[in-house]
Design an enzyme around this catalytic site. Structure first.
Site, PDB file in Angstrom:
ATOM      1  N   ARG A  80       0.715  -1.206   0.170  1.00 14.90           N
ATOM      2  CA  ARG A  80       0.208  -0.116   0.206  1.00 14.90           C
ATOM      3  C   ARG A  80       1.090   0.997  -0.177  1.00 14.90           C
ATOM      4  NH1 ARG A  80      -5.686   1.159   2.483  1.00 14.90           N
ATOM      5  NH2 ARG A  80      -5.398  -1.215   3.234  1.00 14.90           N
ATOM      6  N   THR A 107      -0.619   7.406  -1.165  1.00 11.32           N
ATOM      7  CA  THR A 107      -1.936   7.833  -2.153  1.00 11.32           C
ATOM      8  C   THR A 107      -3.027   6.723  -0.978  1.00 11.32           C
ATOM      9  OG1 THR A 107      -1.422   5.925  -3.452  1.00 11.32           O
ATOM     10  CG2 THR A 107      -0.641   8.249  -3.752  1.00 11.32           C
ATOM     11  N   ASP A 149      -5.024  -7.169  12.505  1.00 18.76           N
ATOM     12  CA  ASP A 149      -4.698  -7.447  12.100  1.00 18.76           C
ATOM     13  C   ASP A 149      -4.210  -9.298  11.234  1.00 18.76           C
ATOM     14  OD1 ASP A 149      -2.109  -8.088  10.478  1.00 18.76           O
ATOM     15  OD2 ASP A 149      -2.093  -6.412  10.339  1.00 18.76           O
ATOM     16  N   ASP A 186      -0.461 -10.395  11.270  1.00 16.52           N
ATOM     17  CA  ASP A 186      -0.068 -10.064  12.136  1.00 16.52           C
ATOM     18  C   ASP A 186      -0.335 -10.938  13.624  1.00 16.52           C
ATOM     19  OD1 ASP A 186       2.095  -8.081  12.375  1.00 16.52           O
ATOM     20  OD2 ASP A 186       0.237  -7.049  12.750  1.00 16.52           O
TER      21      ASP A 186
HETATM   22  N1  URA Z   1      -6.456  -6.513   7.422  1.00 15.79           N
HETATM   23  C1  URA Z   1      -6.636  -6.877   7.821  1.00 15.79           C
HETATM   24  O1  URA Z   1      -5.682  -7.678   8.651  1.00 15.79           O
HETATM   25  N2  URA Z   1      -7.683  -6.509   8.995  1.00 15.79           N
HETATM   26  C2  URA Z   1      -8.604  -6.168   9.294  1.00 15.79           C
HETATM   27  O2  URA Z   1      -8.952  -5.494   9.974  1.00 15.79           O
HETATM   28  C3  URA Z   1      -8.448  -5.593   7.921  1.00 15.79           C
HETATM   29  C4  URA Z   1      -8.133  -5.087   6.796  1.00 15.79           C
END
Ligand code: URA
Length: 209
Positions: free
Chosen positions: A104, A108, A200, A203
């Protein structure tokens, strides 16, 4: 328009609750993501075509069903999608795996592809794109753009948790793609996380922070 299906099987819902819990550690998180994906794959594969073949059982000859037509490619969006690959390969071991990496842009916030490696015959395969979270839809849209650019035509998107914003964006950009999710959550927060979501996914799968 492709379908959007929330898979409400009790086993899927029960297991999703386990991984949503913030006290669920990496080992269990990884194992349960794998289990949920296998349960989802069973139904995602429901419309795979069959053909008749002649075989012999120990007792007699028979005409029996076997999978026919397009072969499958599982394509995880890096990195979190990797956690969903084995769950599908367990049921469809002849499938090949491709990989698509997105980053990403910090300014932007637009996703860009940095790595695409697909089976050579991708245009002949039924493609299952996997990513645990369908949040803004940006990565899913770009991954499917990348696949279509390389000839894929028959694509399904499989995620665990989806946000209404991502479902809408993906359906608008790729109306031919069926979307399968274990849950449709409430909304995205200002940081782009799904609420209530599970945090996430990358993670939590890989124990990073
Ligand atoms: N990516 C993730 O890992 N968790 C989210 O809540 C949104 C995008």
């Amino acid at each position: 328009m492709g379908k959007f299906q929330v898979m409400d099987h009790p086993l899927i819902q029960h297991k999703l609750t386990i991984i949503r819990n913030k006290n669920c550690g990496t080992k269990v998180f990884r194992e349960v993501v794998d289990e949920i994906t296998t349960l989802m794959a069973y139904d995602v594969a429901r419309d795979m075509p069959l053909e008749d073949i002649e075989i012999e059982t120990p007792i007699s000859k028979m005409t029996a069903k076997t999978l026919s037509g397009k072969k499958v490619a599982v394509v995880p969006i890096l990195r979190a999608g990797i956690g969903m690959v084995d769950g599908i390969l367990k049921l469809i071991p002849a499938a090949k795996a491709g990989h698509i990496g997105m980053y990403r842009d910090e300014e932007t916030l637009e996703p860009h592809e940095y790595f695409v490696k697909l089976p050579a015959d991708i245009e002949q395969r039924q493609v299952f794109v996997v990513d645990p979270m369908l949040a803004t839809g940006g990565s899913a849209i770009m991954a499917i753009d990348a696949l279509k650019k390389r000839g894929a035509t028959n694509i399904k998107f499989v995620c665990l948790v989806s946000a209404p914003e991502g479902v809408k964006a993906l359906r608008e950009k790729h109306p031919d793609v069926d979307i399968y999710a274990a849950a449709l959550d409430d909304h995205l927060n200002e940081d782009g996380y799904i609420v209530p979501g599970l945090g996430d996914a990358g993670d939590r799968l890989f124990g990073t922070k």
